[in-house]
Design an enzyme around this catalytic site. Structure first.
Site, short mmCIF file in Angstrom:
data_model
loop_
_atom_site.label_atom_id
_atom_site.label_comp_id
_atom_site.label_asym_id
_atom_site.label_seq_id
_atom_site.Cartn_x
_atom_site.Cartn_y
_atom_site.Cartn_z
CE LYS A 113 41.29 2.96 -27.48
NZ LYS A 113 41.93 4.30 -27.59
CB THR A 133 44.76 2.29 -29.44
OG1 THR A 133 44.34 3.62 -29.23
CG2 THR A 133 46.27 2.20 -29.46
CG ASN A 164 48.11 -16.78 5.26
OD1 ASN A 164 46.93 -16.86 5.58
ND2 ASN A 164 49.08 -17.42 5.89
CG HIS A 167 47.90 -13.03 8.21
ND1 HIS A 167 48.37 -14.31 8.01
CD2 HIS A 167 48.81 -12.21 7.61
CE1 HIS A 167 49.51 -14.27 7.34
NE2 HIS A 167 49.79 -13.01 7.06
O1 LIG Z 1 50.63 -21.02 5.71
C1 LIG Z 1 51.52 -20.23 6.11
N1 LIG Z 1 52.71 -20.18 5.45
C2 LIG Z 1 53.72 -19.35 5.83
O2 LIG Z 1 54.82 -19.34 5.20
C3 LIG Z 1 53.49 -18.53 6.94
N2 LIG Z 1 54.24 -17.58 7.57
C4 LIG Z 1 53.48 -17.07 8.58
O3 LIG Z 1 53.86 -16.17 9.36
N3 LIG Z 1 52.26 -17.68 8.61
C5 LIG Z 1 52.24 -18.59 7.59
N4 LIG Z 1 51.28 -19.44 7.17
#
Ligand SMILES: O=c1[nH]c(=O)c2[nH]c(=O)[nH]c2[nH]1
Length: 303
Positions: A12, A57, A248, A250
């Site tokens: 489950k 389950t 990341n 951005h």
């Molecule tokens: O810390 C980062 N690593 C990357 O591999 C990468 N590639 C990117 O475009 N910006 C970043 N920043």
């Protein structure tokens, strides 16, 4: 050509559970999402629909709920209890039990906080997983989506440039990510620890991940990810290995020139996609003699 049954598991998924500890007027709540999956001799049900050995389950869900009546303890000990219970059945030779715990804070937490009213804020979850196979029980603990940001102390430069490279080098940028990490406890810790030890260790690892993120002057998110993992392994001998997955997130500096304004690192566009995705396992060199631990194959979408 004959067709045969390959690896299989069933159970489950995502049993939502709220446990209220109400032994005093100051209630405590534990909010969990638990998944139970069994492995073993379940060939008969697949090939002929013979359910003689199939623990429904629905029964697995009921077991999760019934065990909560005794208290949850820590997510790790709750899953270990479930694992040991189901492994008593001879047809069950392994399995995977996973929990996500949602964090609730007491309302008015600036003082002592309310006795029985709570607020759930962050997307962050605490995670735990118990994996059972012929080699025994393995315990993982983790965090999911711990959103962090530092407004300076991060650079990214020195990367190769080709005809498709437009990214400018920077010695001061925002670094933001949602940390998801899983760490594997050495068997000695996993066998001896009770709820308090699991809770304390979880809090200590989480704090170390955060302070490392904050304190390291980052030249790449990769460097930050590895440093977070290394700090955990250096601090705790009984954590065998840790894996991290960090988007990341951005933040792009907005061009304010069209409005006759400068922008000295103050106004950013917080993009939600696409995002870089940085993932790494951080390991002890002497701990990988037997190759990759099988538990990692059970964690989807991770290195
Ligand atoms: O810390 C980062 N690593 C990357 O591999 C990468 N590639 C990117 O475009 N910006 C970043 N920043």
């Amino acid at each position: 050509m004959s067709i045969v049954l390959g690896p299989n598991q069933y159970g489950k998924a995502e049993v939502r559970l709220l446990r209220v500890d109400r032994d005093t007027a100051r209630h405590r709540i534990t909010d969990l999402c638990v998944t139970s999956q069994l492995r073993g001799d379940f060939r008969a049900t697949h090939v002929s629909g013979d359910n003689t050995g199939v623990i429904a389950t629905d029964t697995q869900k009921n077991t999760v709920q019934a065990f909560a009546r005794d208290g949850v303890g820590s997510p790790e000990t709750f899953l270990l209890r479930l694992a040991r219970h189901f492994l008593r059945e001879p047809q069950v030779t392994g399995g995977r039990w996973r929990a996500e715990q949602y964090g609730w804070q007491r309302i008015g937490a600036r003082g002592a906080g309310h006795d029985h009213a709570f607020v759930r804020g962050a997307a962050e979850r605490r995670t735990a997983l118990v994996h059972a196979d012929d080699a025994g029980l393995t315990v993982l603990a983790g965090v999911q989506d711990v959103t962090v940001l530092k407004s300076t102390g991060s650079e990214f430069s020195g990367f190769p440039r080709d005809r498709y490279t437009t990214l400018a080098e920077t010695d001061d940028r925002i670094l933001a990510t949602d940390v998801t990490a899983w760490w594997r406890y050495a068997p000695s810790f996993a066998e001896a620890a009770g709820p308090r030890e699991f809770d304390e260790r979880h809090a200590a690892v989480r704090a170390l991940l955060l302070t490392t993120f904050a304190d390291l002057h980052s030249l790449a998110l990769q460097q930050t990810v590895f440093a977070m993992g290394r700090a955990v392994l250096e601090a705790f001998d009984d954590i065998a290995e840790i894996r991290l997955s960090c988007p990341n997130n951005h933040h792009f500096l907005v061009d304010l020139e069209p409005f006759g304004l400068d922008n000295p690192g103050e106004v950013f566009f917080a993009a939600d996609r696409p995002y870089g995705l940085i993932e790494a396992a951080v390991q002890r060199q002497d701990g990988q003699a037997g190759g990759e631990h099988p538990v990692w194959a059970t964690i989807g979408g991770f290195v």
